[in-house]
Design an enzyme around this catalytic site. Structure first.
Site, PDB file in Angstrom:
ATOM      1  N   LYS A 117       0.826  -1.210   0.000  1.00 51.17           N
ATOM      2  CA  LYS A 117       0.000   0.000   0.000  1.00 51.17           C
ATOM      3  C   LYS A 117       0.864   1.267   0.000  1.00 51.17           C
ATOM      4  O   LYS A 117       2.068   1.200   0.161  1.00 51.17           O
ATOM      5  CB  LYS A 117      -0.959  -0.026   1.198  1.00 51.17           C
TER       6      LYS A 117
HETATM    7  C1  LIG Z   1      -5.320  -4.416   0.969  1.00 51.08           C
HETATM    8  C2  LIG Z   1      -6.788  -4.267   0.951  1.00 51.08           C
HETATM    9  C3  LIG Z   1      -7.575  -4.561   2.069  1.00 51.08           C
HETATM   10  C4  LIG Z   1      -7.058  -5.285   3.277  1.00 51.08           C
HETATM   11  O1  LIG Z   1      -6.042  -4.685   3.956  1.00 51.08           O
HETATM   12  P1  LIG Z   1      -5.122  -5.595   4.898  1.00 51.08           P
HETATM   13  O2  LIG Z   1      -4.281  -4.596   5.601  1.00 51.08           O
HETATM   14  O3  LIG Z   1      -4.331  -6.496   3.988  1.00 51.08           O
HETATM   15  O4  LIG Z   1      -5.997  -6.359   5.817  1.00 51.08           O
HETATM   16  C5  LIG Z   1      -8.924  -4.281   2.018  1.00 51.08           C
HETATM   17  N1  LIG Z   1      -9.498  -3.757   0.931  1.00 51.08           N
HETATM   18  C6  LIG Z   1      -8.793  -3.486  -0.176  1.00 51.08           C
HETATM   19  C7  LIG Z   1      -9.497  -2.908  -1.358  1.00 51.08           C
HETATM   20  C8  LIG Z   1      -7.423  -3.762  -0.213  1.00 51.08           C
HETATM   21  O5  LIG Z   1      -6.726  -3.532  -1.336  1.00 51.08           O
END
Ligand SMILES: *Cc1c(COP(=O)(O)O)cnc(C)c1O
Length: 382
Positions: free
Chosen positions: A190
């Protein structure tokens, strides 16, 4: 096929990862310093991250959590979502967005997306509302804000999956305090990456308080302890918070690198028939978390899967965001009467995400573009 002069003839010699992390000596030093401090669990660094993340997005408060998934799960619980309730969400998302609704004992109701940006269609949401609808959980796909004004106008609590939207601005307003709770992810890929982690930002003191109760069993006075709620273990370690703080320092610098990469992709893809990027609304700031294109099988000469394999052969890593959640095995079996969602289902066959990370050099992105041009020339045959 008219060959562009910049096009190289041969494939890249090493594999280009889809979204490698961009960590430097600052992150390494911050982790070492945290370990030397003797404080490994949630403490001063996760508290600092809460303050600084909330300030960055313009929210009153931030609550640091173990993952983006936990951020959404606990936010739904804080909003009172439970058995018998329905939560409306998008099928074009990571399955966690649906799973957290199931974890609350509620029913996920998938509303179709818009063909332009693949964000949830407010008209489809309005049509899906029942007296059991307790919340709406939109996703800002790839970093393009969903149409929050239309969703908020329905008068139902909105909780945002902002995993892609750290830098996003919706019609002049920063994503982070526009709804009841905004849920970010600090996962390894992210825009602010700690490896694992999550953050909820909110202006609502009750929501923030409920999240703090739910994430961890709080210590009581002296040697005594008591619980008023069966909390989860969903707090964020200071070791990870230290990484996230460094990443937050670099968020705009990293965004500028991705902006350059996206401009290069836009220029290249405009020349390739049958390949087009998702729409980005010029009224908004897009967080540029992903560069998603749609591959039209007729005009591009082959389908998405063929393009993905051919790019893999060219040593270019890609990914898919996303397969429609309501078509995945668990959701098909558990909710066999799900209506068809034609826009999402077609998109699920066409979307392909190209490499995008501040860890990539401009030359890396040129390699990805050259490979895409070669594959397109082969498949489209012009
Ligand atoms: C990465 C992601 C999540 C989940 O986040 P985590 O930190 O991996 O639990 C939820 N929604 C979307 C759209 C994502 O890309």
């Amino acid at each position: 096929m008219q060959r562009l002069s910049s096009e190289k003839a041969s494939r890249r010699s090493t594999y280009l990862s889809f979204q490698p992390p961009a960590v430097g000596e600052e992150e390494i030093e911050a982790v070492a310093e945290t370990l030397r401090s003797g404080w490994l669990t949630s403490g001063p660094r996760s508290e600092e991250l809460e303050r600084r993340f909330a300030a960055y997005v313009g929210a009153k408060d931030g609550v640091a959590l173990a993952s983006g998934t936990a951020a959404m799960h606990l936010s739904l619980l804080a909003a009172g979502v439970g058995p018998g309730d329905e939560v409306i969400t998008t099928p074009i998302t990571w399955p966690a967005t649906g799973n957290v609704i199931v974890h609350c004992g509620a029913r996920p109701v998938f509303a179709d997306v818009r063909d332009t940006d693949l964000n949830i269609d407010p008209a489809a949401v309005a049509a899906a509302v029942t007296e059991r609808t307790k919340a709406i959980l939109p996703v800002h796909l790839a970093g393009q804000p969903a149409d929050l004004d239309q969703l908020l106008a329905l008068g139902i609590p909105v909780i945002e999956d902002a995993a892609h939207a750290t830098e996003s601005i919706y019609r002049g307003r920063k994503i982070g305090a526009l709804s009841l709770a905004t849920c970010f992810s600090l996962y390894a890929t992210k825009n602010v990456a700690a490896g694992e982690g999550g953050m909820v930002t909110t202006d609502d003191d009750d929501v923030a308080g409920a999240l703090r109760n739910l994430r961890l069993m709080r210590r009581g006075q002296g040697s005594l302890y008591d619980v008023s709620v069966a909390g989860f273990k969903a707090n964020l370690s200071d070791v990870l918070a230290a990484i996230a703080l460094c990443q937050l320092d670099k968020v705009e610098e990293h965004a500028e690198i991705r902006r350059r990469h996206v401009a290069a992709y836009d220029a290249a893809v405009a020349e390739l028939t049958g390949i087009r990027p998702l729409a980005r609304d010029p009224r908004d700031r897009h967080a540029l978390h992903l560069y998603v294109v749609r591959i039209d099988v007729e005009d591009a000469g082959a389908d998405r899967d063929a393009y993905q394999s051919a790019l893999h052969e060219e040593n270019i890593g890609t990914s898919i965001h996303f397969l429609p959640v309501h078509r995945l095995t668990y959701y098909r079996e558990r909710y066999p009467d799900q209506p068809r969602l034609p826009v999402a289902e077609r998109a699920g066959d066409e979307v392909l995400s190209l490499p995008l990370s501040p860890a990539h050099s401009d030359a890396d992105i040129e390699d990805a573009i050259d490979a895409l041009r070669r594959v397109h020339a082969r498949f489209a045959g012009r």
